[in-house]
Each structure stands twice: as structure tokens, then as C-alpha cells.
Design a protein around this motif. Sequence first.
Motif, PDB file in Angstrom:
ATOM      1  N   CYS A  78      -5.035  -7.636  -2.756  1.00 46.34           N
ATOM      2  CA  CYS A  78      -3.908  -7.686  -1.919  1.00 46.34           C
ATOM      3  C   CYS A  78      -3.801  -8.443  -0.157  1.00 46.34           C
ATOM      4  O   CYS A  78      -4.778  -8.450   0.419  1.00 46.34           O
ATOM      5  CB  CYS A  78      -3.907  -6.072  -0.855  1.00 46.34           C
ATOM      6  N   ASP A  79      -2.734  -8.981   0.373  1.00 50.00           N
ATOM      7  CA  ASP A  79      -2.737  -9.531   1.694  1.00 50.00           C
ATOM      8  C   ASP A  79      -2.408  -8.584   2.466  1.00 50.00           C
ATOM      9  O   ASP A  79      -3.515  -9.524   3.782  1.00 50.00           O
ATOM     10  CB  ASP A  79      -1.015 -11.016   1.924  1.00 50.00           C
ATOM     11  N   ILE A  80      -1.918  -7.593   3.005  1.00 52.08           N
ATOM     12  CA  ILE A  80      -1.776  -6.906   3.939  1.00 52.08           C
ATOM     13  C   ILE A  80      -1.721  -4.859   2.607  1.00 52.08           C
ATOM     14  O   ILE A  80      -1.445  -4.710   1.730  1.00 52.08           O
ATOM     15  CB  ILE A  80      -0.875  -6.629   4.841  1.00 52.08           C
ATOM     16  N   THR A  81      -2.887  -4.161   2.720  1.00 50.31           N
ATOM     17  CA  THR A  81      -3.097  -2.829   2.622  1.00 50.31           C
ATOM     18  C   THR A  81      -2.214  -2.044   3.289  1.00 50.31           C
ATOM     19  O   THR A  81      -2.826  -2.122   4.126  1.00 50.31           O
ATOM     20  CB  THR A  81      -4.371  -2.928   1.274  1.00 50.31           C
ATOM     21  N   VAL A  82      -1.613  -1.013   3.238  1.00 51.37           N
ATOM     22  CA  VAL A  82      -1.025   0.432   3.675  1.00 51.37           C
ATOM     23  C   VAL A  82      -2.281   1.086   3.247  1.00 51.37           C
ATOM     24  O   VAL A  82      -1.592   2.021   2.820  1.00 51.37           O
ATOM     25  CB  VAL A  82       0.336   0.079   3.792  1.00 51.37           C
ATOM     26  N   PHE A  83      -2.734   2.301   4.092  1.00 50.06           N
ATOM     27  CA  PHE A  83      -4.095   2.849   3.817  1.00 50.06           C
ATOM     28  C   PHE A  83      -3.379   4.144   4.418  1.00 50.06           C
ATOM     29  O   PHE A  83      -2.882   4.025   5.866  1.00 50.06           O
ATOM     30  CB  PHE A  83      -5.266   2.668   4.261  1.00 50.06           C
ATOM     31  N   GLY A  84      -2.543   4.886   3.846  1.00 51.39           N
ATOM     32  CA  GLY A  84      -1.993   6.329   4.453  1.00 51.39           C
ATOM     33  C   GLY A  84      -0.329   6.311   4.504  1.00 51.39           C
ATOM     34  O   GLY A  84       0.014   6.961   5.378  1.00 51.39           O
ATOM     35  N   CYS A  85      -0.028   6.067   2.786  1.00 53.62           N
ATOM     36  CA  CYS A  85       1.450   6.028   3.368  1.00 53.62           C
ATOM     37  C   CYS A  85       2.336   6.571   2.760  1.00 53.62           C
ATOM     38  O   CYS A  85       3.090   6.516   2.811  1.00 53.62           O
ATOM     39  CB  CYS A  85       1.785   4.180   2.478  1.00 53.62           C
ATOM     40  N   GLY A 143      -3.392   5.220  -1.315  1.00 51.49           N
ATOM     41  CA  GLY A 143      -3.285   6.752  -0.660  1.00 51.49           C
ATOM     42  C   GLY A 143      -4.116   7.661  -1.646  1.00 51.49           C
ATOM     43  O   GLY A 143      -4.783   6.970  -2.864  1.00 51.49           O
ATOM     44  N   ARG A 144      -4.472   9.141  -1.016  1.00 52.69           N
ATOM     45  CA  ARG A 144      -5.721   9.447  -2.027  1.00 52.69           C
ATOM     46  C   ARG A 144      -5.100  10.255  -3.560  1.00 52.69           C
ATOM     47  O   ARG A 144      -5.433  10.886  -4.866  1.00 52.69           O
ATOM     48  CB  ARG A 144      -5.794  11.115  -1.717  1.00 52.69           C
ATOM     49  N   SER A 145      -3.256  10.722  -4.222  1.00 50.08           N
ATOM     50  CA  SER A 145      -3.182   9.935  -5.213  1.00 50.08           C
ATOM     51  C   SER A 145      -1.820   9.604  -5.906  1.00 50.08           C
ATOM     52  O   SER A 145      -1.161   8.699  -5.008  1.00 50.08           O
ATOM     53  CB  SER A 145      -1.465  11.561  -4.689  1.00 50.08           C
ATOM     54  N   ARG A 146      -1.594   8.555  -6.575  1.00 52.74           N
ATOM     55  CA  ARG A 146      -1.194   7.557  -7.514  1.00 52.74           C
ATOM     56  C   ARG A 146       0.357   8.130  -7.463  1.00 52.74           C
ATOM     57  O   ARG A 146       1.255   7.147  -7.227  1.00 52.74           O
ATOM     58  CB  ARG A 146      -1.654   7.397  -8.527  1.00 52.74           C
ATOM     59  N   SER A 150     -10.536  -5.440  -1.788  1.00 51.67           N
ATOM     60  CA  SER A 150      -8.962  -5.662  -2.038  1.00 51.67           C
ATOM     61  C   SER A 150      -7.698  -6.160  -1.206  1.00 51.67           C
ATOM     62  O   SER A 150      -7.173  -6.683  -1.985  1.00 51.67           O
ATOM     63  CB  SER A 150      -8.750  -4.536  -2.782  1.00 51.67           C
ATOM     64  N   SER A 151      -7.922  -5.624  -0.160  1.00 51.74           N
ATOM     65  CA  SER A 151      -7.434  -6.806   1.017  1.00 51.74           C
ATOM     66  C   SER A 151      -8.210  -7.668   2.030  1.00 51.74           C
ATOM     67  O   SER A 151      -8.781  -7.557   2.214  1.00 51.74           O
ATOM     68  CB  SER A 151      -7.457  -5.240   1.815  1.00 51.74           C
ATOM     69  N   ARG A 152      -6.763  -7.941   2.250  1.00 51.03           N
ATOM     70  CA  ARG A 152      -7.633  -9.277   3.901  1.00 51.03           C
ATOM     71  C   ARG A 152      -7.484  -8.408   4.683  1.00 51.03           C
ATOM     72  O   ARG A 152      -8.126  -8.263   5.922  1.00 51.03           O
ATOM     73  CB  ARG A 152      -5.928 -10.075   3.612  1.00 51.03           C
ATOM     74  N   VAL A 153      -5.703  -7.407   4.983  1.00 53.62           N
ATOM     75  CA  VAL A 153      -5.268  -7.067   5.771  1.00 53.62           C
ATOM     76  C   VAL A 153      -5.571  -5.464   5.662  1.00 53.62           C
ATOM     77  O   VAL A 153      -4.949  -5.209   5.193  1.00 53.62           O
ATOM     78  CB  VAL A 153      -4.271  -7.333   6.991  1.00 53.62           C
ATOM     79  N   VAL A 154      -5.950  -4.762   6.734  1.00 53.00           N
ATOM     80  CA  VAL A 154      -5.714  -2.669   6.376  1.00 53.00           C
ATOM     81  C   VAL A 154      -4.918  -2.494   7.035  1.00 53.00           C
ATOM     82  O   VAL A 154      -6.047  -2.505   8.352  1.00 53.00           O
ATOM     83  CB  VAL A 154      -7.150  -1.825   5.875  1.00 53.00           C
ATOM     84  N   ALA A 155      -4.174  -2.133   7.381  1.00 50.58           N
ATOM     85  CA  ALA A 155      -2.727  -1.312   8.287  1.00 50.58           C
ATOM     86  C   ALA A 155      -2.993   0.261   8.250  1.00 50.58           C
ATOM     87  O   ALA A 155      -3.330   0.993   7.198  1.00 50.58           O
ATOM     88  CB  ALA A 155      -1.530  -1.610   7.881  1.00 50.58           C
ATOM     89  N   ALA A 156      -4.403   0.925   8.866  1.00 50.47           N
ATOM     90  CA  ALA A 156      -4.661   2.079   8.634  1.00 50.47           C
ATOM     91  C   ALA A 156      -3.643   3.588   9.139  1.00 50.47           C
ATOM     92  O   ALA A 156      -3.460   3.055  10.282  1.00 50.47           O
ATOM     93  CB  ALA A 156      -5.803   3.045   8.951  1.00 50.47           C
ATOM     94  N   CYS A 157      -2.727   4.183   8.624  1.00 51.60           N
ATOM     95  CA  CYS A 157      -1.687   5.361   8.824  1.00 51.60           C
ATOM     96  C   CYS A 157      -1.973   6.836   8.626  1.00 51.60           C
ATOM     97  O   CYS A 157      -1.078   7.475   9.221  1.00 51.60           O
ATOM     98  CB  CYS A 157      -0.461   4.581   8.916  1.00 51.60           C
ATOM     99  N   VAL A 189      -0.864  -0.440  -6.125  1.00 47.04           N
ATOM    100  CA  VAL A 189      -0.943   0.820  -5.897  1.00 47.04           C
ATOM    101  C   VAL A 189      -2.424   1.177  -6.500  1.00 47.04           C
ATOM    102  O   VAL A 189      -2.970   0.819  -7.047  1.00 47.04           O
ATOM    103  CB  VAL A 189      -0.216   2.126  -6.727  1.00 47.04           C
ATOM    104  N   LEU A 190      -2.885   1.268  -4.973  1.00 46.47           N
ATOM    105  CA  LEU A 190      -4.748   1.734  -4.706  1.00 46.47           C
ATOM    106  C   LEU A 190      -4.839   2.633  -4.462  1.00 46.47           C
ATOM    107  O   LEU A 190      -3.326   3.459  -3.222  1.00 46.47           O
ATOM    108  CB  LEU A 190      -5.689   1.015  -4.011  1.00 46.47           C
ATOM    109  N   ILE A 191      -5.864   3.745  -5.072  1.00 47.51           N
ATOM    110  CA  ILE A 191      -6.535   4.784  -4.354  1.00 47.51           C
ATOM    111  C   ILE A 191      -7.587   5.015  -4.096  1.00 47.51           C
ATOM    112  O   ILE A 191      -8.572   4.126  -4.156  1.00 47.51           O
ATOM    113  CB  ILE A 191      -7.318   5.245  -6.142  1.00 47.51           C
ATOM    114  N   ALA A 192      -7.428   5.174  -2.917  1.00 47.87           N
ATOM    115  CA  ALA A 192      -8.600   5.208  -1.529  1.00 47.87           C
ATOM    116  C   ALA A 192      -7.884   6.565  -0.951  1.00 47.87           C
ATOM    117  O   ALA A 192      -7.273   7.562  -0.562  1.00 47.87           O
ATOM    118  CB  ALA A 192      -8.380   4.504  -0.324  1.00 47.87           C
TER     119      ALA A 192
END
Length: 350
Positions: free
Chosen positions: A21-28, A57-60, A103-110, A86-89
Motif C-alpha cells: 500500500c502506498d497509503i493506509t488509513v488506520f481507523g477508517c 481496522g479491527r473488523s474486516r 505493508s505501507s509507505r505512509v500510514v494515516a492514523a485516524c 483491506v488490512l486488519i490492525a
Amino acid sequence: MRPAAPAAYTTALPPPGDRRCDITVFGCTGNAGRSVAFHVVRSAAASSKPISVGLAGRSRDRVEKVLSGIFSELEGVSADDVDVHVLIADASDAPSMLSMAQSSRVVAACAGPYGRYGEAAVVACIEGRAHYLDITGEVPWVARMANEYGSAAEEAGVALLPFSGYDCVPAELGMAMAGAALEEHCGEGSARMATLNLAFRNKGGGFPRGTLETIMDSFEGKTPDRKDGDARFYRKEYKSTVKNALSPVNLIRPKWSDQAGTYTGPNLMTSVNVPVLCRSAPTLGFSGDLVISDRSIVSGRASIMNGWGLIPTVIYTGVLVAGGLSMALPPFRWWLKRKLRTYSYGGDRR
């Protein structure tokens, strides 16, 4: 006033190896995270270069539901047009967070409040060599992370970019643009900014659930404390700037704005914007005797009928004061916590 290059930019390195992933949104799946995910997916679809997007996110099931909803809102865009993973984190599961970062170049933590859930993403990005940004406005938490992990991030070549959302970016842009205008009209090296007056017009925004929980945490004393030996969030010479801007008298008292032609009231983001501006000021070339005013325009068109904005400003300020006093009461916070279990603010993409 020519800005110097921040160390975070000069030492950041491209993440090593191939990343899914170039950019991942965590907490989407949260209120704010869903909005960030929408814009990331839309931008990737419109890009002339391929951009792979991760939604974490926590739930797929919940992440896939968010993705399905985003595609239903994007006219003419389908899953075939964007490379989405879709990533589980889970912030409470360090291996899953590290896997997401690797798995990511950039993580946007939300995922907020950041004082509760934010540290796991910072640690994972440093260990996984992914650049990090977030949308927080929690100054004490960012100060804690900078002191705790700043050196490790620099050694790893990882950029930590907090405050990358609405809480702070408009104010910082305002400062940078005002400085650029001064240099353009006065000449480089001869311009000096003594006062910065910011006035934001309220267009009817709302509070994501995480923001309300952050406010309650601050009233309950759950914000991180400054430790012995910690570096200051902003330089000592800007202490009076912050103190004056955040004094109750300056915050509550209606003020006239020559630029806007109306009275202005307190800005809810002042306690965030002013410290952030004072941290940025040396990099942007502004001296420590800077005076900052951060206000909200709450009236519509100012006229004699509304006292040139004075009447709605006084009402707005009274509501804010009443809300603050209510938030200080434990029974009110208990009631609000129960309401937040089912509360959701979807935002306004405009």
C-alpha cells in the motif's frame, strides 16, 4: 523570514522494499477516519499515477462495509478503478500494527482519542519504517510522542507528521501565507510580523465522537503529563504569546475584526492552534514577540440588526461557556458517555 528546512524533512527516507500500500488509513471505520478514507480513495481514483490504498481496522466486515459505502458515493468509480487492500490492525495487538506498517509507505492514523489509542501506530511506523501522519489536535499527547519517540524516528528515517488535519492546518497555512505576502510586498529580509489575526467562519461543522471523548478525557485529567527532561513543545520565548492568546479574558471577550467587518468570538481550536503556531514560528522565521489572535466568525452578514455580529457572538460565547461548565460536572459526562455509544457524525464533504 525565509523559512529553514525542518529536520524531519531533511532526514526522512523512502520506506525500504516493496510495499503493498502506498497509503493506509488506520481507523477508517470511525467518524473522521471514514472521511479520510473517502478522500484517499477518491484521490487515488483520480490520480494519473497508480496509487495503492490500504484501509485498516479491527473488523474486516466493518472495513469492507466502509469501502462499499465509499464506492456507492463515488459516481463513476468502482473497485476496478482503485487498488484497495483491506488490512486488519488493532491498537491493542502490536504484531497486527507492525504488519500494517510494514505493508505501507505512509500510514494515516485516524483512531482516537490518541491519548488512548495513538501510541501503537507511532511505535509500529517507526519499527516498520513507514512514514506517519495523523489528524489529532491533542497537544500534550503529541509532545509526549515527540519526546518519547522523536529520536528513534529520526534514526529510522521515519517522518512523524501529527496535526495534519483541520485542527491545525488552516492556521499554519494562514501564518505561512501571511509571511509570504509580507516578503512579497516588503522585500525578503525586511519584513517582520508583529501580530497575526486569524478569523475562521463557522460553516456548520460538527464533532466526531473521538473529539468529544478527547474533550472529556481532558476534563478528567487523562492527558499525558510533561516529564522531567522533556523538551518544550514550543520555545520558551513564545510562552507569553500562548499565555496571552489563551487567557480567559481574551478568549471570551468579543473582538472586532477590521478584515472581516464583524465581531468575533472564541475559536474552539485556539488551545490547539496557538501552541502549534508557536512551535512552527521559528521554522517560518517569526520572532518570539509575536501576538496571535485566533477567533471565530459566528454571524452571517454583519448588519445593524445583529449589532454588526455582536449579538450572535455573545449568544455563541454564552453557549460555549455553559457547555464548558456542564462538561466539568461528572453527572453530565456520565450522561454524554452513554449518548456516545450510539452517536455518529458523518461529516460534510463540502
